[in-house]
Design a protein around this motif. Structure first.
Motif, PDB file in Angstrom:
ATOM      1  N   LEU A 150       0.837  -1.203   0.000  1.00 42.93           N
ATOM      2  CA  LEU A 150       0.000   0.000   0.000  1.00 42.93           C
ATOM      3  C   LEU A 150       0.872   1.252   0.000  1.00 42.93           C
ATOM      4  O   LEU A 150       0.595   2.223  -0.717  1.00 42.93           O
ATOM      5  CB  LEU A 150      -0.918   0.002   1.227  1.00 42.93           C
ATOM      6  N   ALA A 151       1.929   1.221   0.809  1.00 41.94           N
ATOM      7  CA  ALA A 151       2.837   2.369   0.888  1.00 41.94           C
ATOM      8  C   ALA A 151       3.501   2.635  -0.456  1.00 41.94           C
ATOM      9  O   ALA A 151       3.639   3.786  -0.886  1.00 41.94           O
ATOM     10  CB  ALA A 151       3.895   2.123   1.962  1.00 41.94           C
ATOM     11  N   LEU A 152       3.904   1.581  -1.136  1.00 37.75           N
ATOM     12  CA  LEU A 152       4.561   1.742  -2.434  1.00 37.75           C
ATOM     13  C   LEU A 152       3.622   2.389  -3.452  1.00 37.75           C
ATOM     14  O   LEU A 152       4.019   3.302  -4.191  1.00 37.75           O
ATOM     15  CB  LEU A 152       5.038   0.383  -2.944  1.00 37.75           C
ATOM     16  N   LEU A 153       2.371   1.933  -3.484  1.00 40.98           N
ATOM     17  CA  LEU A 153       1.419   2.497  -4.443  1.00 40.98           C
ATOM     18  C   LEU A 153       1.138   3.967  -4.141  1.00 40.98           C
ATOM     19  O   LEU A 153       0.965   4.775  -5.060  1.00 40.98           O
ATOM     20  CB  LEU A 153       0.122   1.683  -4.429  1.00 40.98           C
ATOM     21  N   SER A 154       1.109   4.320  -2.860  1.00 39.88           N
ATOM     22  CA  SER A 154       0.905   5.726  -2.502  1.00 39.88           C
ATOM     23  C   SER A 154       2.122   6.564  -2.880  1.00 39.88           C
ATOM     24  O   SER A 154       1.990   7.671  -3.408  1.00 39.88           O
ATOM     25  CB  SER A 154       0.622   5.864  -0.998  1.00 39.88           C
ATOM     26  N   CYS A 155       3.312   6.045  -2.610  1.00 38.58           N
ATOM     27  CA  CYS A 155       4.540   6.767  -2.975  1.00 38.58           C
ATOM     28  C   CYS A 155       4.625   6.980  -4.480  1.00 38.58           C
ATOM     29  O   CYS A 155       4.952   8.076  -4.950  1.00 38.58           O
ATOM     30  CB  CYS A 155       5.770   5.994  -2.492  1.00 38.58           C
ATOM     31  N   LEU A 181       5.471  12.289   1.354  1.00 39.13           N
ATOM     32  CA  LEU A 181       5.982  10.915   1.342  1.00 39.13           C
ATOM     33  C   LEU A 181       6.197  10.350   2.744  1.00 39.13           C
ATOM     34  O   LEU A 181       6.270   9.129   2.922  1.00 39.13           O
ATOM     35  CB  LEU A 181       7.304  10.858   0.575  1.00 39.13           C
ATOM     36  N   ARG A 182       6.291  11.226   3.729  1.00 41.53           N
ATOM     37  CA  ARG A 182       6.689  10.820   5.085  1.00 41.53           C
ATOM     38  C   ARG A 182       5.890   9.645   5.655  1.00 41.53           C
ATOM     39  O   ARG A 182       6.481   8.724   6.240  1.00 41.53           O
ATOM     40  CB  ARG A 182       6.605  12.018   6.024  1.00 41.53           C
ATOM     41  N   PRO A 183       4.554   9.613   5.525  1.00 36.66           N
ATOM     42  CA  PRO A 183       3.808   8.503   6.139  1.00 36.66           C
ATOM     43  C   PRO A 183       4.100   7.136   5.520  1.00 36.66           C
ATOM     44  O   PRO A 183       3.703   6.112   6.084  1.00 36.66           O
ATOM     45  CB  PRO A 183       2.337   8.890   5.897  1.00 36.66           C
ATOM     46  N   PHE A 184       4.796   7.112   4.377  1.00 32.97           N
ATOM     47  CA  PHE A 184       4.940   5.855   3.643  1.00 32.97           C
ATOM     48  C   PHE A 184       6.379   5.356   3.532  1.00 32.97           C
ATOM     49  O   PHE A 184       6.611   4.263   3.016  1.00 32.97           O
ATOM     50  CB  PHE A 184       4.354   6.027   2.237  1.00 32.97           C
ATOM     51  N   THR A 185       7.343   6.138   3.995  1.00 32.86           N
ATOM     52  CA  THR A 185       8.743   5.758   3.791  1.00 32.86           C
ATOM     53  C   THR A 185       9.137   4.512   4.584  1.00 32.86           C
ATOM     54  O   THR A 185       9.946   3.709   4.116  1.00 32.86           O
ATOM     55  CB  THR A 185       9.684   6.923   4.150  1.00 32.86           C
ATOM     56  N   ASP A 186       8.581   4.328   5.776  1.00 29.72           N
ATOM     57  CA  ASP A 186       8.903   3.122   6.547  1.00 29.72           C
ATOM     58  C   ASP A 186       8.443   1.871   5.809  1.00 29.72           C
ATOM     59  O   ASP A 186       9.139   0.846   5.802  1.00 29.72           O
ATOM     60  CB  ASP A 186       8.250   3.178   7.931  1.00 29.72           C
ATOM     61  N   GLY A 187       7.270   1.949   5.193  1.00 26.42           N
ATOM     62  CA  GLY A 187       6.769   0.804   4.436  1.00 26.42           C
ATOM     63  C   GLY A 187       7.627   0.503   3.228  1.00 26.42           C
ATOM     64  O   GLY A 187       7.909  -0.663   2.919  1.00 26.42           O
ATOM     65  N   ILE A 188       8.071   1.547   2.548  1.00 31.29           N
ATOM     66  CA  ILE A 188       8.913   1.371   1.364  1.00 31.29           C
ATOM     67  C   ILE A 188      10.225   0.679   1.725  1.00 31.29           C
ATOM     68  O   ILE A 188      10.781  -0.094   0.937  1.00 31.29           O
ATOM     69  CB  ILE A 188       9.208   2.745   0.719  1.00 31.29           C
ATOM     70  N   ALA A 189      10.721   0.931   2.929  1.00 30.13           N
ATOM     71  CA  ALA A 189      12.018   0.385   3.334  1.00 30.13           C
ATOM     72  C   ALA A 189      12.033  -1.142   3.353  1.00 30.13           C
ATOM     73  O   ALA A 189      13.093  -1.755   3.246  1.00 30.13           O
ATOM     74  CB  ALA A 189      12.404   0.929   4.710  1.00 30.13           C
ATOM     75  N   SER A 190      10.861  -1.765   3.479  1.00 31.45           N
ATOM     76  CA  SER A 190      10.818  -3.230   3.529  1.00 31.45           C
ATOM     77  C   SER A 190      10.406  -3.860   2.197  1.00 31.45           C
ATOM     78  O   SER A 190      10.211  -5.079   2.113  1.00 31.45           O
ATOM     79  CB  SER A 190       9.844  -3.685   4.630  1.00 31.45           C
ATOM     80  N   ILE A 191      10.277  -3.048   1.164  1.00 33.48           N
ATOM     81  CA  ILE A 191       9.911  -3.560  -0.160  1.00 33.48           C
ATOM     82  C   ILE A 191      11.121  -4.226  -0.821  1.00 33.48           C
ATOM     83  O   ILE A 191      12.255  -3.757  -0.701  1.00 33.48           O
ATOM     84  CB  ILE A 191       9.391  -2.409  -1.054  1.00 33.48           C
ATOM     85  N   MET A 192      10.857  -5.315  -1.530  1.00 33.18           N
ATOM     86  CA  MET A 192      11.881  -6.013  -2.303  1.00 33.18           C
ATOM     87  C   MET A 192      11.544  -5.900  -3.789  1.00 33.18           C
ATOM     88  O   MET A 192      10.377  -5.682  -4.150  1.00 33.18           O
ATOM     89  CB  MET A 192      11.941  -7.486  -1.892  1.00 33.18           C
ATOM     90  N   PRO A 193      12.527  -6.051  -4.666  1.00 36.40           N
ATOM     91  CA  PRO A 193      12.233  -5.992  -6.110  1.00 36.40           C
ATOM     92  C   PRO A 193      11.137  -6.964  -6.540  1.00 36.40           C
ATOM     93  O   PRO A 193      10.359  -6.664  -7.450  1.00 36.40           O
ATOM     94  CB  PRO A 193      13.581  -6.347  -6.748  1.00 36.40           C
ATOM     95  N   SER A 194      11.039  -8.111  -5.878  1.00 30.96           N
ATOM     96  CA  SER A 194      10.000  -9.083  -6.236  1.00 30.96           C
ATOM     97  C   SER A 194       8.600  -8.539  -5.975  1.00 30.96           C
ATOM     98  O   SER A 194       7.627  -8.969  -6.608  1.00 30.96           O
ATOM     99  CB  SER A 194      10.204 -10.385  -5.453  1.00 30.96           C
ATOM    100  N   ASP A 195       8.488  -7.591  -5.038  1.00 24.99           N
ATOM    101  CA  ASP A 195       7.179  -6.997  -4.764  1.00 24.99           C
ATOM    102  C   ASP A 195       6.665  -6.206  -5.962  1.00 24.99           C
ATOM    103  O   ASP A 195       5.453  -6.128  -6.189  1.00 24.99           O
ATOM    104  CB  ASP A 195       7.261  -6.076  -3.539  1.00 24.99           C
TER     105      ASP A 195
END
Length: 363
Positions: A150-155, A181-195
């Motif tokens: 969800l964070a990635l799509l918002s970013c 972007l601030r509310p979503f950066t923590d979520g982005i940090a755990s994203i992998m290329p496979s996502d």
């Protein structure tokens, strides 16, 4: 042209239609409609959700009930609550998808996103449009996404489809984007290329032939702030602008000028105010032609905000510039933005028409 027998019903203000046997139509006031709406919503769930073992079924019922209560309470606060639309088959289908999605997970973040999507779906019940279809599909897919998804799509939405408004300096732009972007950066940090491949497979992202970076979009939409300017030597008809309200001196030592506007709309308004519309082609070329490269713009923005620099590094390392949100992905990203930032009130449909601008209220 076909004659359809299943036509929509309508009634006067402040009433909801129910069809009884014998073609009798009853209108009721909103005082009772809230309870009836909840009963209708729960009936949709209980008649369609797969029967599970006793304890699991009770848990699912409780979750669906809570979700329904939050949803009904939310729309009941509208100026004109569309509770009667719960009888629409398309709305009931979306409602069941949302209820079952939350019932299976119990994830509050997902619950909030589903309520935002479902509320948005109600706005398009009378028109079969791309917005309506995208939101309906988004409701179905949302339960298949994690918080980082969800964070990635918002970013991705914020970096490529939304531009800060009412900004007058590079620092304000960097601060506004970092704040959004601030509310979503923590979520982005755990994203992998496979996502990214996973989201593309679901229809939320689409790979692009090249890269679509924040620097490129920012330069396109705020060219006046990221502009090298022009001289008489570089632009053969620069003399038409120099000495007029359209141009201002940028670097006195080089006799370098820039257009006295930040966006294309600003420039068109400026030309109209001064009755100089005949110079539109020349002025627009002076505004858009000398724009800095996307990498130069990102370097400037990063220098203004370490927080934004970190977000850009994360996104670029993952390869996010190589993907665009689809209409479905944008619907989910938009709903998640509404969840995380309640004051974000940009209509979803505007994202499907042009790159909108929002006030930087999140910095």
């Amino acid at each position: 042209m076909r004659k359809w027998l299943t036509q929509r019903q309508s009634s006067g203000d402040k009433s909801i239609n129910f069809q009884a046997g014998g073609g009798i139509h009853l209108g009721i006031g909103y005082r009772d409609a809230k309870d009836i709406a909840r009963e209708t919503a729960m009936e949709v769930f209980e008649k369609n959700f797969t029967r599970l073992a006793n304890e699991a079924w009770r848990t699912a019922q409780l979750r669906a009930g809570e979700f329904t209560d939050h949803f009904i309470e939310g729309i009941y606060g509208w100026d004109d609550p569309p509770l009667g639309q719960l009888n629409d088959p398309g709305i009931q289908s979306a409602l069941f998808s949302a209820q079952s999605g939350y019932a299976k997970s119990g994830d509050p973040e997902l619950g909030d996103v589903l309520i935002e999507l479902l509320s948005e779906r109600l706005k398009y019940s009378q028109q079969r449009s791309t917005a309506q279809l995208a939101i309906s599909k988004a409701v179905e897919l949302a339960e298949s996404l994690s918080g980082p998804h969800l964070a990635l799509l918002s970013c991705n939405l914020l970096m490529k489809q939304i531009t800060p408004a009412q900004v007058s300096s590079v620092n304000e732009v960097a601060s506004a984007i970092a704040g959004m972007l601030r509310p979503f950066t923590d979520g982005i940090a755990s994203i992998m290329p496979s996502d990214l491949d996973y989201l593309a497979g679901l229809g939320c992202l689409i790979p692009t032939m090249g890269t679509l970076t924040l620097g490129k979009y920012t330069g396109m939409n705020l060219p006046g702030l990221f502009n090298r300017g022009f001289t008489n030597k570089e632009m053969i008809d620069a003399h038409l602008l120099i000495g007029t309200p359209i141009a201002k001196l940028k670097e006195p030592d080089e006799y370098r000028y820039s257009v006295n506007a930040i966006t294309r709309v600003d420039l068109l308004n400026l030309l109209e105010v001064h009755g100089m519309q005949d110079l539109e082609e020349t002025a627009m070329r002076a505004l858009m032609g000398p724009v800095l490269t996307e990498h130069e713009i990102e370097k400037i923005l990063s220098a203004e905000s370490a927080e934004l620099a970190n977000s850009l590094d994360l996104c670029n390392a993952l390869g996010i510039p190589g993907y665009l949100n689809t209409a479905i992905g944008s619907a989910i990203g938009h709903a998640n933005m509404r969840r995380a930032v309640p004051e974000f009130d940009l209509p979803f449909e505007s994202l499907l028409k042009e790159i909108p601008r929002v006030r930087p209220r999140f910095a």
